[in-house]
Design a protein around this motif. Structure first.
Motif, PDB file in Angstrom:
ATOM      1  N   UNK A  89       8.293  38.255  23.842  1.00 27.91           N
ATOM      2  CA  UNK A  89       8.499  39.393  24.750  1.00 27.91           C
ATOM      3  C   UNK A  89       8.502  38.939  26.204  1.00 27.91           C
ATOM      4  N   UNK A  90       9.279  39.526  27.109  1.00 23.04           N
ATOM      5  CA  UNK A  90      10.130  40.706  26.923  1.00 23.04           C
ATOM      6  C   UNK A  90      11.540  40.390  26.406  1.00 23.04           C
ATOM      7  N   UNK A  91      11.773  39.106  26.032  1.00 24.98           N
ATOM      8  CA  UNK A  91      13.099  38.734  25.538  1.00 24.98           C
ATOM      9  C   UNK A  91      13.281  39.272  24.113  1.00 24.98           C
ATOM     10  N   UNK A  92      14.194  40.233  23.966  1.00 32.14           N
ATOM     11  CA  UNK A  92      14.394  40.805  22.623  1.00 32.14           C
ATOM     12  C   UNK A  92      15.794  40.496  22.102  1.00 32.14           C
ATOM     13  N   UNK A  93      16.370  39.423  22.632  1.00 30.78           N
ATOM     14  CA  UNK A  93      17.751  39.102  22.255  1.00 30.78           C
ATOM     15  C   UNK A  93      17.885  38.649  20.804  1.00 30.78           C
ATOM     16  N   UNK A  94      16.769  38.252  20.182  1.00 27.94           N
ATOM     17  CA  UNK A  94      16.868  37.803  18.787  1.00 27.94           C
ATOM     18  C   UNK A  94      16.652  38.931  17.791  1.00 27.94           C
ATOM     19  N   UNK A 112      29.089  35.661  19.578  1.00 27.09           N
ATOM     20  CA  UNK A 112      30.252  35.824  18.697  1.00 27.09           C
ATOM     21  C   UNK A 112      31.450  36.350  19.471  1.00 27.09           C
ATOM     22  N   UNK A 113      31.165  37.312  20.343  1.00 26.80           N
ATOM     23  CA  UNK A 113      32.224  37.921  21.147  1.00 26.80           C
ATOM     24  C   UNK A 113      32.930  36.844  21.978  1.00 26.80           C
ATOM     25  N   UNK A 114      32.132  35.973  22.577  1.00 30.46           N
ATOM     26  CA  UNK A 114      32.690  34.899  23.402  1.00 30.46           C
ATOM     27  C   UNK A 114      33.519  33.941  22.553  1.00 30.46           C
ATOM     28  N   UNK A 115      33.042  33.697  21.320  1.00 28.16           N
ATOM     29  CA  UNK A 115      33.757  32.775  20.429  1.00 28.16           C
ATOM     30  C   UNK A 115      35.087  33.361  19.983  1.00 28.16           C
ATOM     31  N   UNK A 137      21.804  40.905  13.428  1.00 27.62           N
ATOM     32  CA  UNK A 137      21.858  40.115  14.666  1.00 27.62           C
ATOM     33  C   UNK A 137      23.311  39.749  15.013  1.00 27.62           C
ATOM     34  N   UNK A 138      24.062  39.324  14.011  1.00 26.88           N
ATOM     35  CA  UNK A 138      25.443  38.917  14.268  1.00 26.88           C
ATOM     36  C   UNK A 138      26.335  40.113  14.596  1.00 26.88           C
ATOM     37  N   UNK A 139      26.062  41.252  13.946  1.00 27.19           N
ATOM     38  CA  UNK A 139      26.880  42.448  14.223  1.00 27.19           C
ATOM     39  C   UNK A 139      26.585  42.976  15.629  1.00 27.19           C
ATOM     40  N   UNK A 140      25.297  43.095  15.959  1.00 27.57           N
ATOM     41  CA  UNK A 140      24.926  43.600  17.302  1.00 27.57           C
ATOM     42  C   UNK A 140      25.265  42.566  18.383  1.00 27.57           C
ATOM     43  N   UNK A 141      25.100  41.308  18.038  1.00 31.48           N
ATOM     44  CA  UNK A 141      25.439  40.189  18.928  1.00 31.48           C
ATOM     45  C   UNK A 141      24.909  40.401  20.349  1.00 31.48           C
ATOM     46  N   UNK A 142      23.574  40.517  20.526  1.00 35.46           N
ATOM     47  CA  UNK A 142      23.041  40.849  21.861  1.00 35.46           C
ATOM     48  C   UNK A 142      23.325  39.796  22.927  1.00 35.46           C
ATOM     49  N   UNK A 143      23.500  38.558  22.540  1.00 38.20           N
ATOM     50  CA  UNK A 143      23.786  37.517  23.528  1.00 38.20           C
ATOM     51  C   UNK A 143      25.284  37.353  23.762  1.00 38.20           C
TER      52      UNK A 143
END
Lengths: 135, 105
Positions: free
Chosen positions: B21-26, B96-99, B87-93
């Motif tokens: 916390x507070x990193x919730x990207x995972x 995947x979108x960048x790829x 995680x992959x669907x939400x892709x918070x970081x």
């Protein structure tokens, strides 16, 4: 036998409720609370708190459903519940289990969630009181 | 045994979530809720079984224990798969979108 169906049903209801509340909260805008010293704090929306319950119910019932598949109580073909094809006695036993263990499972998750609501409310209050000291 | 494995998984995941916390990207919170929800439900299952079997509940046969351990570990594996998919669907970081949406120069 099929006890996970009770928390799963509650999860469906809670998910629908969350969507409805979320819409209402969006319309109402961000809720803030103000301390005696004039500090403003963003409140955790209730829909987000309801999300905790949703995740516990969905996650728990999904993992429990897997356990039932493991024990052969749930099958991937009609009638899906093994007991449903084993006659009225098995069905009655299944319903009894749903009414006892199933209801207790849904209730314990809900009670724990209510406890968490109370704790979060008191934490929010405490944080609000502590704000002037942080200043 | 399944309850025990799930409770351990829930406690470990919650400790990791707290440390990050507070990193919730995972999206570790999803995994925590899932394990705690299942643990509570299995606790009820255990109480009902204890009410039926009495003290014998605490002395299971080795074969049953091994099967329950196997089930517990499979449950953890399933939860991890669900978490990875979310995680992959939400892709918070946005990895995947960048790829997938590489800009052409």
């Amino acid at each position: 036998m099929a006890c996970f169906l009770v928390p799963m049903t509650e999860a469906i209801v809670a998910t629908v409720a969350k969507k409805v509340i979320e819409k209402k909260e969006k319309k109402a805008g961000v809720q803030t609370v103000t301390s005696a010293d004039g500090f403003k704090m963003e409140k955790t929306p209730f829909s987000q708190k309801l999300g905790w319950l949703n995740k516990m119910l969905w996650g728990g019932s999904a993992l429990l459903a897997f356990e039932h598949v493991w024990h052969g109580e749930v099958v991937p073909y009609f009638p899906f519940l093994t007991a449903a094809g084993e006659g009225p006695e098995a069905v009655s036993e299944m319903l009894h289990e749903m009414a006892t263990a199933g209801v207790c499972m849904a209730a314990i998750v809900t009670v724990v969630w209510i406890g968490m609501l109370l704790v979060s409310k008191s934490l929010e209050k405490r944080a609000l009181k502590a704000l002037p000291a942080v200043k | 045994m399944t309850l025990l494995v799930t409770v351990f998984a829930a406690a470990i995941t919650t400790a990791i979530w707290y440390k990050r916390q507070p990193d919730s990207s995972m999206k570790l919170g999803v995994l925590c809720w899932m394990f705690w929800g299942a643990s509570l439900m299995w606790l009820i299952d255990a109480i009902f079984e204890y009410a039926e079997l009495g003290a014998a509940y605490f002395t299971p046969a080795l074969k049953d224990m091994a099967n329950d351990l196997f089930l517990g570990l499979s449950v953890v594996a399933l939860a991890l798969i669900i978490w990875i998919v979310i995680l992959l669907i939400r892709d918070p970081k946005g990895v995947l979108k960048a790829k997938l949406l590489k800009k052409k120069e």
